[in-house]
Motif scaffolding. Structure first.
Motif, short mmCIF file in Angstrom:
data_model
loop_
_atom_site.label_atom_id
_atom_site.label_comp_id
_atom_site.label_asym_id
_atom_site.label_seq_id
_atom_site.Cartn_x
_atom_site.Cartn_y
_atom_site.Cartn_z
N LEU A 77 47.94 39.87 41.78
CA LEU A 77 49.25 40.21 41.95
C LEU A 77 49.76 41.58 41.97
O LEU A 77 50.27 42.06 42.95
CB LEU A 77 50.19 39.23 40.89
CG LEU A 77 51.69 39.69 40.67
CD1 LEU A 77 52.35 39.22 42.21
CD2 LEU A 77 52.33 39.05 39.61
N ALA A 78 49.18 42.56 41.03
CA ALA A 78 49.61 43.98 41.04
C ALA A 78 48.89 44.51 41.78
O ALA A 78 49.26 45.57 42.48
CB ALA A 78 48.97 44.35 39.41
N GLY A 79 47.62 44.07 42.40
CA GLY A 79 46.87 44.78 43.33
C GLY A 79 47.59 44.65 44.72
O GLY A 79 47.61 45.72 45.72
N PHE A 80 48.19 43.55 45.13
CA PHE A 80 48.81 43.32 46.30
C PHE A 80 50.24 44.06 46.39
O PHE A 80 50.53 44.79 47.23
CB PHE A 80 49.11 41.72 46.40
CG PHE A 80 49.82 41.37 47.71
CD1 PHE A 80 49.29 42.12 49.08
CD2 PHE A 80 50.90 40.62 48.12
CE1 PHE A 80 49.96 41.71 50.12
CE2 PHE A 80 51.29 40.08 49.11
CZ PHE A 80 50.99 40.87 50.19
N ALA A 81 50.83 44.12 45.22
CA ALA A 81 51.91 45.01 45.08
C ALA A 81 51.85 46.67 45.12
O ALA A 81 52.24 47.19 46.19
CB ALA A 81 52.93 44.78 43.62
N ALA A 82 50.55 46.96 44.70
CA ALA A 82 50.17 48.23 44.90
C ALA A 82 49.96 48.61 46.44
O ALA A 82 50.06 49.74 47.04
CB ALA A 82 48.99 48.70 44.06
N PHE B 76 45.74 52.55 42.56
CA PHE B 76 45.44 51.27 41.78
C PHE B 76 44.61 51.38 40.72
O PHE B 76 43.47 51.87 41.13
CB PHE B 76 45.48 49.99 42.86
CG PHE B 76 45.35 48.68 41.90
CD1 PHE B 76 46.06 48.23 40.83
CD2 PHE B 76 44.16 47.92 42.59
CE1 PHE B 76 45.86 47.07 40.52
CE2 PHE B 76 44.03 46.65 42.05
CZ PHE B 76 44.97 46.14 40.84
N VAL B 77 44.67 50.84 39.57
CA VAL B 77 43.54 50.80 38.44
C VAL B 77 43.57 49.46 37.94
O VAL B 77 44.80 48.86 37.68
CB VAL B 77 44.01 51.71 37.38
CG1 VAL B 77 42.98 51.68 36.30
CG2 VAL B 77 43.95 53.33 37.78
N GLN B 78 42.44 48.73 37.83
CA GLN B 78 42.09 47.54 37.15
C GLN B 78 41.50 47.80 35.79
O GLN B 78 40.69 48.57 35.43
CB GLN B 78 41.00 46.78 37.87
CG GLN B 78 41.61 46.40 39.24
CD GLN B 78 41.97 44.89 39.18
OE1 GLN B 78 42.51 44.45 38.20
NE2 GLN B 78 42.09 44.23 40.51
N VAL B 79 42.50 47.11 34.69
CA VAL B 79 41.92 47.06 33.38
C VAL B 79 41.87 45.51 33.11
O VAL B 79 42.49 45.08 32.33
CB VAL B 79 42.72 47.79 32.46
CG1 VAL B 79 42.21 47.81 30.96
CG2 VAL B 79 43.13 49.36 32.88
N GLY C 59 36.31 45.21 44.21
CA GLY C 59 35.98 44.81 45.31
C GLY C 59 37.27 44.85 46.29
O GLY C 59 37.25 45.08 47.37
N GLY C 60 38.58 45.13 45.69
CA GLY C 60 39.56 45.34 46.20
C GLY C 60 40.42 44.23 47.13
O GLY C 60 41.20 44.27 47.88
N LYS C 61 39.96 42.84 46.69
CA LYS C 61 40.56 41.90 47.16
C LYS C 61 41.75 41.50 46.36
O LYS C 61 41.84 41.26 45.20
CB LYS C 61 39.76 40.65 47.35
CG LYS C 61 38.73 40.61 48.50
CD LYS C 61 37.57 39.41 48.39
CE LYS C 61 38.33 38.14 48.58
NZ LYS C 61 37.29 37.16 48.76
N THR C 62 43.16 41.40 47.04
CA THR C 62 44.36 41.28 46.23
C THR C 62 45.01 40.40 46.99
O THR C 62 44.73 40.01 48.15
CB THR C 62 45.10 42.43 46.21
OG1 THR C 62 45.85 42.84 47.40
CG2 THR C 62 44.37 43.84 45.82
N GLY C 63 46.09 39.71 46.43
CA GLY C 63 46.64 38.61 47.13
C GLY C 63 47.77 37.65 46.14
O GLY C 63 47.51 37.64 45.03
N ILE C 64 48.57 36.69 46.97
CA ILE C 64 49.11 35.79 46.32
C ILE C 64 48.99 34.40 47.07
O ILE C 64 48.25 34.38 48.10
CB ILE C 64 50.65 36.04 46.19
CG1 ILE C 64 51.12 36.22 47.79
CG2 ILE C 64 50.78 37.44 45.39
CD1 ILE C 64 52.67 36.51 47.71
#
Length: 372
Positions: free
Chosen positions: A114-119, A128-131, A144-149
């Motif tokens: 969700l946050a990745g798609f928003a970014a 974008f940073v993943q924790v 890997g950069g796959k984002t979505g809803i």
């Protein structure tokens, strides 16, 4: 805190990034994020993770000069929706997050997606940073950069490829996971051995208890999975070929998630993957592609780790064969209406199998449902 393990994702140019793996990285995050530049970090998390880590993480960033704000969503797949996506975007804009700032996902796979798609879409792309705080996210979805809803039509059907600038996998965060969440994440760990590394699957059979208990096997497993995924992502960033192998078990698993309406009380993602992986190996054996002994070995190991391996394990039932086929029809790997599966010639020998006959899948599912 000991020095973290580092796995490099060597994409071209400035898009390359590091995955840091170790205990204590949430409290030590400040210098790592400050080094990326930007003046602010919009932290997206969920209402389960926020009380555990949000204030500690904020404090770590603010000690190094970053202005922070937090938006928390409800936990679970239900938050990967149009409504929650809009809410997160509006909250980040309200925080005055600019293109040079950071959007941070602090949580499991749902928060990361969700946050990745928003970014990816905010101001046409914010760093974008993943924790990741779940085992599943640390070994798989954060890299890997796959984002979505999700859509009512299926899972992850709206999204974008948007690589993170950094991944911080604090393995101490896994100490607070429930046993069910650890088991669900472990399905993705075992998957990496089943795709292309029989030796790693054998290592998992011998060491899975250390992963669960928090021994050094935990960091070793996370690093091994991240190295494997980094290699695949580098060779096939946008899932045009080899990267589809990472979906072993997911065609069946995503269909089951859709059947239960993404209700975590009935099924969580890793449980669907476990059932789907066992089904993929049994279907491969039925087609004469791999030995029944291999299919049995896979199912036995997943069951030993506490994971479901049969359709009948879905609370309330998985529906009939036609309902499952209809759910599969929305899978992202469908091409020209034909089903594509990840099948196996043996442990560590998975391959992409396009154009699988629907009648063969229906007959297999009918027999699986009747097996009891």
């Amino acid at each position: 805190m000991t020095d973290p393990l580092t796995v490099r994702v060597p994409l071209d140019g400035a898009r390359a990034y590091d995955i840091l793996i170790g205990r204590g990285l949430i409290d030590a995050a400040g210098p790592h994020l400050a080094a990326l530049g930007g003046r602010a970090a919009g932290i997206v998390t969920d209402e389960t993770v926020a009380p555990l880590y949000a204030e500690r993480f904020r404090a770590a960033l603010e000690r190094h000069g970053l202005r922070t704000s937090v938006v928390a969503v409800e936990p679970g797949e239900g938050s990967k929706s149009y409504a929650h996506y809009a809410r997160v975007c509006d909250a980040l804009l309200g925080m005055r997050i600019e293109r040079g700032d950071l959007v941070v996902a602090l949580g499991g796979g749902v928060v990361g997606d969700l946050a990745g798609f928003a970014a990816a879409t905010l101001r046409r792309g914010v760093r974008f940073v993943q924790v990741p705080t779940s085992l599943l996210a640390q070994v798989d979805s954060s890299v890997g950069g796959k984002t979505g809803i999700n859509s009512p039509h299926g899972k992850n059907l709206i999204g974008a490829f948007h690589q993170p600038r950094l991944v911080l996998a604090d393995t101490a965060a896994l100490d607070t996971l429930s046993e069910r969440e650890m088991r669900a994440g472990y399905a993705e760990v075992a998957k990496y051995g089943l795709i292309g590394d029989a030796d790693f699957f054998g290592w998992c059979e011998a060491n899975w208890r250390g992963i669960f208990s928090g021994g050094p096997e935990r960091e070793e497993a996370v690093a091994a999975c991240c190295r494997a995924k980094a290699g695949v992502v580098t060779r096939d960033e946008r899932e045009d070929g080899e990267r589809a192998l990472l979906n072993l078990g997911h065609t069946f698993g995503h269909a089951l998630e859709r059947i239960v309406g993404y209700d975590p009380a009935r099924l969580v993602h890793g449980e669907g993957v476990a059932i789907g992986t066992a089904l993929a190996f049994r279907f491969s054996a039925r087609l004469g592609l791999c030995a029944g002994q291999d299919a049995g070995r896979v199912a036995n190991h997943l069951a030993l780790a506490g994971l479901p391996t049969r359709l009948q394990a879905v609370p309330g039932g998985p529906g009939d064969a036609d309902a499952l086929l209809d759910a599969m029809a929305q899978d992202k790997k469908v091409r020209d209406g034909a089903l594509t599966f990840i099948l196996a010639r043996g442990i560590g020998q998975s391959f992409i199998a396009p154009g699988i006959d629907r009648d063969a899948v229906r007959a297999f599912l009918q027999d699986e449902l009747a097996a009891g």
